[in-house]
Design a protein around this motif. Structure first.
Motif, PDB file in Angstrom:
ATOM      1  N   SER A   1      19.408 -24.061  28.848  1.00  0.00           N
ATOM      2  CA  SER A   1      18.621 -23.532  27.740  1.00  0.00           C
ATOM      3  C   SER A   1      18.602 -22.016  27.815  1.00  0.00           C
ATOM      4  O   SER A   1      18.765 -21.432  28.889  1.00  0.00           O
ATOM      5  N   PHE A   2      18.399 -21.373  26.662  1.00  0.00           N
ATOM      6  CA  PHE A   2      18.125 -19.944  26.660  1.00  0.00           C
ATOM      7  C   PHE A   2      16.716 -19.700  27.205  1.00  0.00           C
ATOM      8  O   PHE A   2      15.866 -20.591  27.169  1.00  0.00           O
ATOM      9  N   PRO A   3      16.430 -18.482  27.697  1.00  0.00           N
ATOM     10  CA  PRO A   3      15.057 -18.157  28.108  1.00  0.00           C
ATOM     11  C   PRO A   3      14.098 -18.239  26.921  1.00  0.00           C
ATOM     12  O   PRO A   3      14.512 -18.251  25.759  1.00  0.00           O
ATOM     13  N   SER A   4      12.814 -18.276  27.220  1.00  0.00           N
ATOM     14  CA  SER A   4      11.813 -18.323  26.150  1.00  0.00           C
ATOM     15  C   SER A   4      11.596 -16.953  25.518  1.00  0.00           C
ATOM     16  O   SER A   4      11.193 -16.855  24.358  1.00  0.00           O
TER      17      SER A   4
ATOM     18  N   SER B   1      20.272  -6.763  28.896  1.00  0.00           N
ATOM     19  CA  SER B   1      19.562  -8.020  28.683  1.00  0.00           C
ATOM     20  C   SER B   1      18.318  -8.021  29.559  1.00  0.00           C
ATOM     21  O   SER B   1      18.408  -7.847  30.777  1.00  0.00           O
ATOM     22  N   LEU B   2      17.160  -8.187  28.943  1.00  0.00           N
ATOM     23  CA  LEU B   2      15.882  -8.265  29.643  1.00  0.00           C
ATOM     24  C   LEU B   2      15.242  -9.590  29.248  1.00  0.00           C
ATOM     25  O   LEU B   2      15.166  -9.914  28.052  1.00  0.00           O
ATOM     26  N   ALA B   3      14.780 -10.362  30.226  1.00  0.00           N
ATOM     27  CA  ALA B   3      14.306 -11.707  29.906  1.00  0.00           C
ATOM     28  C   ALA B   3      13.249 -12.160  30.900  1.00  0.00           C
ATOM     29  O   ALA B   3      13.128 -11.623  32.008  1.00  0.00           O
ATOM     30  N   LEU B   4      12.490 -13.168  30.491  1.00  0.00           N
ATOM     31  CA  LEU B   4      11.551 -13.849  31.380  1.00  0.00           C
ATOM     32  C   LEU B   4      12.294 -15.020  32.010  1.00  0.00           C
ATOM     33  O   LEU B   4      12.746 -15.930  31.311  1.00  0.00           O
ATOM     34  N   ILE B   5      12.439 -14.990  33.339  1.00  0.00           N
ATOM     35  CA  ILE B   5      13.285 -15.937  34.050  1.00  0.00           C
ATOM     36  C   ILE B   5      12.426 -16.983  34.753  1.00  0.00           C
ATOM     37  O   ILE B   5      11.599 -16.637  35.605  1.00  0.00           O
TER      38      ILE B   5
ATOM     39  N   GLY C   1      20.869 -21.702  18.893  1.00  0.00           N
ATOM     40  CA  GLY C   1      20.823 -21.484  20.328  1.00  0.00           C
ATOM     41  C   GLY C   1      20.274 -22.713  21.023  1.00  0.00           C
ATOM     42  O   GLY C   1      19.547 -23.512  20.421  1.00  0.00           O
ATOM     43  N   PRO C   2      20.603 -22.899  22.314  1.00  0.00           N
ATOM     44  CA  PRO C   2      20.123 -24.072  23.051  1.00  0.00           C
ATOM     45  C   PRO C   2      18.650 -23.928  23.417  1.00  0.00           C
ATOM     46  O   PRO C   2      18.236 -22.931  24.014  1.00  0.00           O
ATOM     47  N   ARG C   3      17.872 -24.902  23.060  1.00  0.00           N
ATOM     48  CA  ARG C   3      16.459 -24.943  23.420  1.00  0.00           C
ATOM     49  C   ARG C   3      16.088 -26.393  23.682  1.00  0.00           C
ATOM     50  O   ARG C   3      16.363 -27.263  22.859  1.00  0.00           O
ATOM     51  N   SER C   4      15.455 -26.630  24.836  1.00  0.00           N
ATOM     52  CA  SER C   4      15.154 -27.996  25.279  1.00  0.00           C
ATOM     53  C   SER C   4      16.465 -28.760  25.380  1.00  0.00           C
ATOM     54  O   SER C   4      17.330 -28.402  26.152  1.00  0.00           O
TER      55      SER C   4
END
Length: 401
Positions: free
Chosen positions: A177-180, A204-208, A284-287
């Protein structure tokens, strides 16, 4: 059974996508082409996504029609009618009833002079370094080519075929999945850049998500200038300051430093204060499925202002200045300064929460606060990297036993 990443995927949630960004010299829009696969326990399919301006198309294909090489980057869809590699991009798609698409595309492009991001060490491969070895990461990311030269032909719908040339960028993502929450941007075209100079940027900055239901704010940033690569990322202990995000105007700004505070990269987006700029809505991939929710801006109304500097300490402080670095005797020697055009930008999720996470992690980290640690890292950073890698490899070995 087709092979993905050199492995036969039997079950579970999985996606993999390759991202081509194409800026055409004689075409007013940036074009994005994303081939990939998505699967869960009940459904598998391959796809080709194409976007430009605020328009996107999603073409579905049976999973069984894909093929890929285990030795090189070479991926095909629809029984080899569509080919994707470092040196070739061939697309021939028309909308069917199962597709979320209304236009047809024919592309026959040759890619050359790929600018690859070199590995730091064999134990720190790709863009993610040691995180590439961590099993069960939610999403993995790798830059395949910071810049590539494009020549060929393109035809949309029944319009006349055009001979085209331009500049491209290639990356890939895979996982479940992509990050939230994330911010992502890329550019390799600049205003008034001399022909003898080159520059490219990816961030790219994300919550991991992490183990034990933990999560952390992570980032990957690569800036290339005249074939020299400057990396700022979480695993190299880089530091981000002054992250500001306005999701309404799509304006962002941040400063990032290497662990030794030798280099500073400033990045900000500029949108003339426009609100609600149209973007292409991508799947995008989610769940466990592909959902149309990723807004990507491919407009000429947004630019990136980028400045790379070398920090120099002259030991002469200026207590009257509001800039903390100047107060402590630092000044900047500018290596590169420019405005990027034909950029791509994504801002997804609760980015204010992400900004707060970065503030909490880095707000008190400055060179004058930890000079001893800087000295240790300066003389022993290779040893520290080796120790970190040994810990990660031991963890992987223990998990696999």
């Amino acid at each position: 059974m087709p092979l993905i990443l050199g492995h036969e995927i039997q079950k579970g949630i999985f996606f993999e996508g390759w991202y081509y960004k194409i800026v055409l010299n004689d075409y007013e829009n940036t074009l994005v082409v994303i081939p990939g696969v998505h699967m869960n326990d009940s459904n598998r399919h391959s796809f080709i996504m194409i976007a430009y301006g605020n328009i996107s198309h999603y073409f579905r294909f049976p999973y069984e029609t894909i093929s890929s090489s285990t030795d090189e980057f070479h991926f095909t869809i629809d029984n080899k009618k569509n080919i994707f590699s470092y040196d070739q991009l061939i697309v021939d798609v028309k909308p069917n009833s199962d597709d979320d698409a209304t236009e047809s595309f024919q592309l026959n492009l040759t890619l050359s002079s790929n600018l690859l991001v070199p590995d730091l060490f064999w134990i720190l491969p790709g863009t993610m370094g040691p995180y590439s070895w961590i099993p069960t990461m939610q999403c993995y990311h790798h830059v395949l080519s910071m810049k590539t030269t494009i020549h060929g032909s393109m035809q949309m719908n029944q319009n006349a075929k055009q001979t085209i040339s331009g500049i491209g960028y290639i990356e890939k993502d895979w996982g479940n999945s992509f990050p939230s929450i994330w911010i992502w941007g890329q550019a390799n075209q600049w205003e008034h850049l001399p022909a003898t100079s080159s520059a490219s940027i990816f961030f790219s900055l994300a919550l991991i998500p992490w183990y034990f239901n933990l999560e952390f704010a992570g980032f990957l940033i690569v800036f290339e200038h005249n074939n020299e690569f400057y990396r700022f990322n979480t695993y190299l202990q880089s530091i981000i300051h002054d992250l500001m995000i306005d999701p309404d105007t799509h304006e962002i700004s941040f400063d990032v430093y290497d662990v030794l505070f030798q280099y500073k990269l400033h990045v900000s987006s500029y949108s003339n204060g426009l609100n609600n700029i149209d973007g292409a809505l991508l799947y995008g991939p989610r769940s466990d499925r592909m959902i149309k929710y990723v807004k990507e801006l491919l407009t000429k109304n947004i630019h990136f202002d980028v400045r790379l500097s070398k920090l120099v300490q002259n030991m002469t402080s200026n207590n009257d200045d509001n800039n903390l670095f100047i107060k402590h005797g630092y000044y900047e020697e500018i290596i590169f300064q420019g405005r990027a055009q034909s950029v791509a930008l994504e801002i997804t999720g609760n980015v204010k929460w992400l900004s707060e996470k970065f503030r909490q992690a880095y707000e008190n980290i400055y060179p004058w606060n930890f000079s001893l640690i800087r000295s240790i890292v300066m003389h022993y950073k290779l040893i520290l990297t080796s120790i970190l890698t040994m810990i990660i490899m031991s963890f992987i070995f223990a998990k696999c036993r």
